[in-house]
Enzyme design. Structure first.
Site, mmCIF file in Angstrom:
data_model
loop_
_atom_site.group_PDB
_atom_site.id
_atom_site.type_symbol
_atom_site.label_atom_id
_atom_site.label_comp_id
_atom_site.label_asym_id
_atom_site.label_seq_id
_atom_site.Cartn_x
_atom_site.Cartn_y
_atom_site.Cartn_z
ATOM 1 N N MET A 148 0.852 -1.196 0.000
ATOM 2 C CA MET A 148 0.000 0.000 0.000
ATOM 3 C C MET A 148 0.888 1.246 0.000
ATOM 4 O O MET A 148 0.440 2.345 0.340
ATOM 5 C CB MET A 148 -0.924 -0.004 1.219
ATOM 6 N N GLY A 149 2.168 1.079 -0.359
ATOM 7 C CA GLY A 149 3.071 2.227 -0.443
ATOM 8 C C GLY A 149 3.600 2.646 0.910
ATOM 9 O O GLY A 149 3.548 1.884 1.873
ATOM 10 N N HIS B 56 9.211 1.077 3.268
ATOM 11 C CA HIS B 56 10.354 1.104 4.181
ATOM 12 C C HIS B 56 11.235 -0.094 3.853
ATOM 13 O O HIS B 56 10.932 -0.866 2.915
ATOM 14 C CB HIS B 56 9.881 1.085 5.641
ATOM 15 N N HIS C 185 9.679 -3.501 3.072
ATOM 16 C CA HIS C 185 9.142 -3.715 1.722
ATOM 17 C C HIS C 185 10.279 -3.998 0.737
ATOM 18 O O HIS C 185 10.155 -4.842 -0.146
ATOM 19 C CB HIS C 185 8.401 -2.470 1.221
ATOM 20 N N GLN D 4 -10.275 -2.628 2.773
ATOM 21 C CA GLN D 4 -9.736 -3.306 3.958
ATOM 22 C C GLN D 4 -9.654 -2.386 5.180
ATOM 23 O O GLN D 4 -9.168 -2.791 6.222
ATOM 24 C CB GLN D 4 -8.378 -3.933 3.657
ATOM 25 N N ARG E 40 3.030 2.202 9.613
ATOM 26 C CA ARG E 40 2.352 2.958 10.673
ATOM 27 C C ARG E 40 3.310 3.342 11.813
ATOM 28 O O ARG E 40 2.918 4.080 12.708
ATOM 29 C CB ARG E 40 1.160 2.166 11.213
HETATM 30 O O1 PAF Z 1 -0.026 -5.771 3.644
HETATM 31 C C1 PAF Z 1 -0.466 -4.854 2.901
HETATM 32 O O2 PAF Z 1 0.205 -3.856 2.631
HETATM 33 C C2 PAF Z 1 -1.864 -4.975 2.331
HETATM 34 O O3 PAF Z 1 -2.732 -5.581 3.229
HETATM 35 C C3 PAF Z 1 -1.898 -5.685 0.957
HETATM 36 C C4 PAF Z 1 -1.455 -7.123 1.071
HETATM 37 C C5 PAF Z 1 -1.009 -4.944 -0.026
HETATM 38 C C6 PAF Z 1 -3.332 -5.671 0.409
HETATM 39 O O4 PAF Z 1 -3.814 -4.390 0.251
#
Ligand code: PAF
Length: 304
Positions: free
Chosen positions: A45-46, A49, A52, A76, A205
């Site tokens: 979701m961008g 860090h 990722h 979500q 977060r």
């Molecule tokens: O973990 C996340 O960042 C999100 O839940 C995902 C897997 C990209 C789905 O939106």
């Protein structure tokens, strides 16, 4: 020149390619598929860090082409959660992905992901039990939204494998279940949690944490490791371990949502003979909710 040809021309260099919709995505990924190249997807979701980027690195080691998606998925987030304020940092994310060697950045909008709009979108339902306990209890519907968007990403990108962090362990299991159950044949690859020096699990977060809280937040991981040792060494008094661990965390200043010992494979309540366990916790540190987990294998319990 059509918009598609123009897009192809721009995307012939070795720099990271970009796609915002299905046509642009297909223009890049169809030739890859025709060449028989394996594609790994890293859904995000961008607000990226180092955690990722470790997923991107793991993807590069396992496939010839890496697609990272950035989409802040509205389905979500519950009412009152941070969908609107979720940090959107596309320029910085894009630069980081380019340096990490990502091949294609996919940044769809709501129109690509939910073409009939959110009210008329077909949504998947995550299985009760796995998805309604722990995080599912405090975030009802959250995992329905996660699998709804991940299934759509799978349909659009059509990867051979997809990479997810163990930090969101319950999410990982729910996605694996959906992938198997719907017969995608996509290999779900779990990657160990990246941590800050203090032990704090990396998360987008974490930026919500104040400076001092950020330092002390690492104590959550230290506590989980200590409790996991007791379990590894044979204690099967799971309730006592959960209770004592929660009380130590409260004394450290966290507000505990849960500390739970669960079977690693399905988050069911473990019996004394279960060998592979997961210790999971969610706490509040100031205004910020933190989740973390550790895996453990109980000594002396045979896997037969
Ligand atoms: O973990 C996340 O960042 C999100 O839940 C995902 C897997 C990209 C789905 O939106």
């Amino acid at each position: 020149m059509s918009a598609k040809d123009d897009f192809r021309r721009k995307n012939t260099s070795t720099e990271m390619l970009r796609a915002e919709n299905r046509d642009q995505l297909d223009a890049v990924t169809l030739p890859w598929r025709q060449e028989g190249l394996d594609i790994a997807l890293v859904p995000t979701m961008g607000n990226l860090h180092a955690g990722h980027l470790a997923l991107v690195e793991a993807a590069k080691q396992r496939a010839e082409r890496v697609v990272t998606s950035i989409f802040v998925n509205p389905t979500q987030f519950g009412p009152g959660e941070d969908y609107k304020s979720y940090p959107r940092t596309l320029d910085a994310d894009s630069a980081a992905l380019e340096s990490a060697g990502c091949d294609l950045l996919f940044t769809p909008g709501n129109g690509t992901m939910y073409p009939y709009g959110l009210d008329r979108a077909i949504r998947l339902g995550a299985p009760a039990g796995l998805a309604t306990v722990l995080e599912g209890e405090s975030r009802p519907g959250h995992f329905d939204g996660v699998i709804t968007v991940v299934a759509r990403l799978f349909n659009l990108v059509r990867p051979q494998l997809a990479i997810f962090g163990e930090k969101d362990y319950q999410q990982l299991l729910v996605i694996k279940h959906m992938t198997d159950d719907l017969g995608y044949g996509i290999n779900i690859v779990p990657i160990a949690t990246e941590r800050e020096q203090s032990g704090l699990a990396m998360s987008s977060r974490n930026n919500y944490l104040e400076k001092t809280a950020r330092k002390s937040a690492g104590r959550l991981y230290a506590e989980l490791k200590d409790a996991a040792k007791l379990l590894e060494n044979g204690s099967s008094d799971y309730l006592r371990i959960e209770k004592e661990s929660a009380s130590r965390l409260e004394k450290m200043g966290f507000q505990v949502d849960y500390v739970a010992v669960r079977r690693a494979e399905d988050l069911g309540l473990p019996g004394p003979g279960d060998r592979e366990l997961r210790l999971l916790a969610a706490v509040r540190c100031g205004q910020t909710r933190l989740i973390d987990n550790v895996g453990l294998i109980r000594v002396g319990i045979s896997d037969l």
